[in-house]
Design an enzyme around this catalytic site. Structure first.
Site, PDB file in Angstrom:
ATOM      1  N   ARG A  29     -13.627 -82.014 -17.773  1.00 23.71           N
ATOM      2  CA  ARG A  29     -13.682 -80.862 -17.112  1.00 23.71           C
ATOM      3  C   ARG A  29     -15.356 -80.553 -16.550  1.00 23.71           C
ATOM      4  O   ARG A  29     -16.130 -81.149 -16.918  1.00 23.71           O
ATOM      5  CB  ARG A  29     -13.200 -79.607 -17.974  1.00 23.71           C
ATOM      6  CG  ARG A  29     -14.118 -79.537 -19.136  1.00 23.71           C
ATOM      7  CD  ARG A  29     -13.956 -78.464 -20.034  1.00 23.71           C
ATOM      8  NE  ARG A  29     -14.411 -78.535 -21.112  1.00 23.71           N
ATOM      9  CZ  ARG A  29     -15.260 -78.455 -21.567  1.00 23.71           C
ATOM     10  NH1 ARG A  29     -16.530 -78.181 -21.103  1.00 23.71           N
ATOM     11  NH2 ARG A  29     -15.587 -78.723 -23.071  1.00 23.71           N
ATOM     12  N   LYS A  74     -10.219 -87.062 -30.162  1.00 26.56           N
ATOM     13  CA  LYS A  74     -11.567 -87.694 -30.262  1.00 26.56           C
ATOM     14  C   LYS A  74     -11.524 -88.943 -31.025  1.00 26.56           C
ATOM     15  O   LYS A  74     -12.386 -89.780 -30.762  1.00 26.56           O
ATOM     16  CB  LYS A  74     -12.614 -86.816 -31.182  1.00 26.56           C
ATOM     17  CG  LYS A  74     -13.075 -85.266 -30.616  1.00 26.56           C
ATOM     18  CD  LYS A  74     -13.961 -84.750 -31.518  1.00 26.56           C
ATOM     19  CE  LYS A  74     -14.073 -83.287 -31.236  1.00 26.56           C
ATOM     20  NZ  LYS A  74     -14.944 -82.821 -30.280  1.00 26.56           N
ATOM     21  N   GLU A 120     -17.055 -88.454 -39.910  1.00 22.65           N
ATOM     22  CA  GLU A 120     -18.354 -89.149 -39.265  1.00 22.65           C
ATOM     23  C   GLU A 120     -19.472 -89.293 -40.295  1.00 22.65           C
ATOM     24  O   GLU A 120     -19.761 -88.169 -40.684  1.00 22.65           O
ATOM     25  CB  GLU A 120     -18.764 -88.537 -37.637  1.00 22.65           C
ATOM     26  CG  GLU A 120     -18.031 -89.364 -36.567  1.00 22.65           C
ATOM     27  CD  GLU A 120     -18.421 -88.327 -35.291  1.00 22.65           C
ATOM     28  OE1 GLU A 120     -19.348 -87.742 -35.299  1.00 22.65           O
ATOM     29  OE2 GLU A 120     -17.641 -88.672 -34.430  1.00 22.65           O
ATOM     30  N   HIS A 173     -22.792 -75.533 -34.076  1.00 20.12           N
ATOM     31  CA  HIS A 173     -22.166 -76.591 -33.359  1.00 20.12           C
ATOM     32  C   HIS A 173     -21.994 -76.263 -31.882  1.00 20.12           C
ATOM     33  O   HIS A 173     -21.164 -76.990 -31.422  1.00 20.12           O
ATOM     34  CB  HIS A 173     -21.273 -77.639 -33.913  1.00 20.12           C
ATOM     35  CG  HIS A 173     -21.688 -77.851 -35.541  1.00 20.12           C
ATOM     36  ND1 HIS A 173     -22.428 -78.694 -35.643  1.00 20.12           N
ATOM     37  CD2 HIS A 173     -20.865 -77.715 -36.614  1.00 20.12           C
ATOM     38  CE1 HIS A 173     -22.516 -79.032 -36.969  1.00 20.12           C
ATOM     39  NE2 HIS A 173     -21.537 -78.202 -37.590  1.00 20.12           N
TER      40      HIS A 173
HETATM   41  P1  ADP Z   1     -16.979 -80.127 -30.036  1.00 20.37           P
HETATM   42  O1  ADP Z   1     -16.056 -80.851 -29.120  1.00 20.37           O
HETATM   43  O2  ADP Z   1     -16.391 -79.060 -30.964  1.00 20.37           O
HETATM   44  O3  ADP Z   1     -18.077 -79.506 -29.137  1.00 20.37           O
HETATM   45  P2  ADP Z   1     -18.727 -82.211 -30.595  1.00 20.37           P
HETATM   46  O4  ADP Z   1     -17.938 -83.729 -31.151  1.00 20.37           O
HETATM   47  O5  ADP Z   1     -19.219 -82.342 -29.263  1.00 20.37           O
HETATM   48  O6  ADP Z   1     -17.789 -81.133 -30.984  1.00 20.37           O
HETATM   49  O7  ADP Z   1     -19.823 -81.792 -31.407  1.00 20.37           O
HETATM   50  C1  ADP Z   1     -20.387 -80.669 -31.369  1.00 20.37           C
HETATM   51  C2  ADP Z   1     -21.945 -80.711 -31.988  1.00 20.37           C
HETATM   52  O8  ADP Z   1     -21.804 -81.000 -33.396  1.00 20.37           O
HETATM   53  C3  ADP Z   1     -22.855 -81.798 -31.244  1.00 20.37           C
HETATM   54  O9  ADP Z   1     -23.467 -81.523 -30.369  1.00 20.37           O
HETATM   55  C4  ADP Z   1     -23.776 -82.051 -32.458  1.00 20.37           C
HETATM   56  O10 ADP Z   1     -24.773 -81.034 -32.659  1.00 20.37           O
HETATM   57  C5  ADP Z   1     -22.956 -81.925 -33.689  1.00 20.37           C
HETATM   58  N1  ADP Z   1     -22.366 -83.240 -34.156  1.00 20.37           N
HETATM   59  C6  ADP Z   1     -21.144 -83.883 -33.840  1.00 20.37           C
HETATM   60  N2  ADP Z   1     -21.141 -84.863 -34.478  1.00 20.37           N
HETATM   61  C7  ADP Z   1     -22.236 -85.104 -35.260  1.00 20.37           C
HETATM   62  C8  ADP Z   1     -22.830 -86.031 -36.005  1.00 20.37           C
HETATM   63  N3  ADP Z   1     -21.876 -87.221 -36.525  1.00 20.37           N
HETATM   64  N4  ADP Z   1     -23.789 -86.187 -36.825  1.00 20.37           N
HETATM   65  C9  ADP Z   1     -24.497 -84.930 -36.621  1.00 20.37           C
HETATM   66  N5  ADP Z   1     -24.160 -84.064 -35.665  1.00 20.37           N
HETATM   67  C10 ADP Z   1     -23.053 -84.093 -35.193  1.00 20.37           C
END
Ligand code: ADP
Length: 672
Positions: free
Chosen positions: A292, A116, A200, A235
């Site tokens: 994917r 990431k 973040e 999440h």
């Molecule tokens: P993963 O790859 O584990 O699915 P993501 O980076 O896609 O992780 O994040 C999953 C979820 O977490 C997002 O859909 C969102 O709901 C929450 N999320 C991720 N980053 C943030 C952020 N900076 N602020 C608020 N919510 C976040």
């Protein structure tokens, strides 16, 4: 085009890929673990190879064995599905080395997005907007903490190698930072063998909106609109829809263009998803790109009328994208609900067991079910506990919602806890209906989504009566069958008339609620001309009805309704308009232990490993204090003190494997 492909996956996605491949006249090779000998994907395939024991690390993650099966079978391409090896660049290279086509992006694109942090750096350069944060190489806890302090809380710690919501922790203040970092790192190490973190800014009310992109080997790239996946638990997505409510043409185009730019920046090929957080003010930020096919791809298929697996196969075989951007049309509205074997009331703890009863709504142009299990199959602790994806389509969101609510009601499972009732409460929630969405939706609406009494008391009463009526009618059916089979069908003991000798007195049916310490309730039934007079404590209900297989038509005090009933061992599950209710039927002579519920909530909630013991004998604890941290299915669970008290003994240490139900610590609560 390929003539034979291997599917390096299991469950619903393996079945989904086989379906399209067969439609295209392509033969399919399945691989399976020892736990999946009888799995649906194996049955659907044209041939199958066992690649190892149940644990994924020894089977579905063994690229070498999968390639061996491909070579042996003569498959010329491998579809990885999602999860497992789908985003593993080493595996992609191994395929290339063997001259086998990997149906997905090139290894370089996976590598670019695999971390990431690295992805954020690339996107930053490509001019795609990012969530503010730290994604540097220096991983010292001090640096991480300092960047969090500077950013201001809340912040989100994320495993750079993460996925599926694992290895993430929200940190509300500096004082929570160290503990959260430890937990996130442990989870990341377990899940991805990599505990690097990024920090973040945690946006408080964002929506998760993602763009489906597709690119071919000739360098064409387009987007197939967006999906809103804001409703998440831990999440992790549970409900997805397309298009995103409230999306404007302009924003759609801006996000679509940014996503295509992201794909082009890494010379992407195949199906991919660029995930964004969409803030209240319409600003959107790149989160990550999944290289994917996504779990939620069906909603995109339903609004575009395209088969994305077919697109994947075409592109992998070297064809141009089937359509240009302008040729894509967006029609109607689609929703997907992920039906999981899990307990929403217990932190969505995954459930396992046999699907002793499984009935689903019928599929048609409005309803699609993607699944990898059938009635009688087992949901094992080894893999993701998703039972099915229920997908609906209709001309607009309002009608799609109504269909979803009804379809969830018709999706009936007994044998394990599922989230169908929870999903239905979500879908029916006025704020969801009005598309007031953000990623905190579930938290925000806790009290409605997790009601203490799922079924209002008056209904509980009638449900109990229905369960008793079911017992009475099924016993009567049994007697009828016995009579028909008996050598003396005219024996008075087999009398079939409504008012009969052996029911002239009172029949007793003892039922109790599972997972409750309330005593069983005895329902006393007295035969009447066409049914029974049921006495439930002080209540009296006149009941009659018909039982046809699992369908009970009950008339209670003159009101007729239909419920569906599953009976397994001593459990009776009623599926009605008001939800699912379960009873234990104390059949005379059945062993008592069937009804004993685990009295201690300090037991292991499932099979797993102890990752941390936070107390020792003699530790004074307060209510809700963490005692033991367990890991199961790559997720961490903290077992907490039910009240303030003292730990008198600790039975396990870090690294121990424990069985579900095993008592972890001994605890004495303080006197009130
Ligand atoms: P993963 O790859 O584990 O699915 P993501 O980076 O896609 O992780 O994040 C999953 C979820 O977490 C997002 O859909 C969102 O709901 C929450 N999320 C991720 N980053 C943030 C952020 N900076 N602020 C608020 N919510 C976040």
């Amino acid at each position: 085009m390929f003539t034979k492909i291997l599917i390096a996956n299991r469950g619903e996605i393996a079945c989904r890929v086989i379906q399209t491949a067969h439609k295209m006249g392509i033969r399919c090779v399945a691989v399976y673990s020892e736990a999946d000998v009888n799995a649906m994907h194996v049955a659907m395939a044209d041939e199958a190879y066992c690649i190892g024991p149940a644990a994924s690390a020894e089977s579905y993650l063994r690229g070498d064995k999968i390639l061996e099966a491909a070579m042996q079978s003569g498959a010329t391409a491998i579809h990885p599905g999602y999860g497992f090896l789908s985003e593993n660049a080493v595996f992609v290279k191994a395929c290339e080395a063997q001259g086998i086509c990997f149906i997905g992006p090139p290894a370089s694109a996976i590598e670019a997005m695999g971390s990431k942090s690295a992805a954020k750096t690339i996107m930053e350069k490509a001019g795609v907007p990012l969530v503010p944060g730290y994604h540097g190489d220096d991983q010292s806890p001090e640096i991480l903490k300092r960047s969090a302090n500077e950013m201001g809380y809340p912040v989100l710690l994320k495993a750079t190698a993460g996925g599926g919501g694992k290895g993430m922790r929200v940190v509300g203040s500096e004082s929570e930072f160290d503990e959260a970092l430890g937990a996130a790192k442990r989870e990341a190490m377990k899940g991805f063998s990599d505990d690097r973190m990024l920090v973040e800014k945690y946006l408080t009310e964002p929506r998760h909106v993602e763009i489906q992109v597709f690119a071919d080997q000739q360098g064409n790239a387009i987007y197939l609109f967006e999906r809103d996946c804001s409703v998440q638990r831990r999440h992790q997505k549970v409900l997805e829809e397309a298009p995103a409510p409230g999306m404007t043409e302009l924003l759609r185009q801006q996000m679509g263009d940014a996503a295509v730019k992201a794909a082009q920046a890494i010379h992407y090929v195949g199906a991919g998803t660029v995930e964004f957080l969409l803030d209240r003010d319409g600003a959107f930020y790149f989160m990550e790109m999944n290289t994917r096919l996504q779990v939620e791809h069906p909603v995109t298929e339903l609004i575009t009328g395209q088969d994305l697996v077919e697109w994947q196969l075409l592109v992998a075989a070297g064809n141009n994208l089937p359509l240009h951007q302008e040729q894509l049309n967006l029609q109607g509205h689609a929703l997907e609900a992920r039906i999981y074997a899990e307990d929403p009331d217990n932190e969505f703890l995954p459930a396992t067991g046999q699907l002793v009863y499984l009935r689903t709504p019928s599929e048609n142009q409005h309803i699609r079910i993607d699944t990898g299990v059938r009635e009688g199959d087992t949901v094992s602790p080894y893999y993701d506990p998703m039972i099915a994806k229920l997908i609906v389509w209709d001309v607009n969101r309002e009608r799609a919602l109504q269909r979803m609510s009804q379809a969830l009601l018709e999706y009936r499972v007994a044998g394990m806890k599922t989230n169908t009732g929870f999903l239905r409460r979500l879908v029916d929630h006025p704020d969801f209906q009005q598309a007031k969405l953000d990623t905190g939706f579930i938290e925000k609406h806790r009290s409605v989504l997790f009601p203490v009494n799922k079924i209002a008391d008056d209904k509980a009463h009638f449900n109990l009566a229905k369960a008793a009526l079911y017992v009475l009618l099924s016993q009567r059916q049994q007697r009828e069958e016995d009579a028909a089979a008996s050598s003396d069908p005219y024996s008075p003991w087999h009398t079939l008339s409504g008012w009969r000798l052996n029911e002239s007195n009172q029949l007793r049916v003892e039922l109790s609620l599972p997972d409750s310490d309330q005593p069983g309730i005895e329902v006393v039934a007295q035969g009447t001309a066409d049914g029974y007079l049921l006495k439930l404590g002080a209540e009296k209900i006149l009941a009659s009805g018909r039982l046809l297989d699992d369908k009970l038509t009950a008339v209670l005090n003159g009101h007729q309704s239909t419920v569906w009933v599953a009976e397994h061992q001593a459990r009776i599950t009623l599926f009605s308009e008001s939800g699912t209710s379960e009873y234990l039927w104390h059949k005379p002579g059945l062993e008592e232990h069937l009804f004993e519920e685990d009295a201690s909530n300090l037991g292991a909630p499932m099979n797993g490993t102890i990752v941390a013991v936070l107390v020792e004998p003699g530790t004074q604890v307060t209510a809700d204090q963490g005692l033991v941290v367990m890991e199961a299915m790559k997720m961490e669970y903290t077992i907490r003190a039910p009240a303030s008290g003292t730990i008198t003994d600790v039975y396990f240490k870090e690294g121990d494997l424990v069985d579900e139900g095993a008592q972890l610590v001994a605890f004495t609560a303080d006197e009130e």
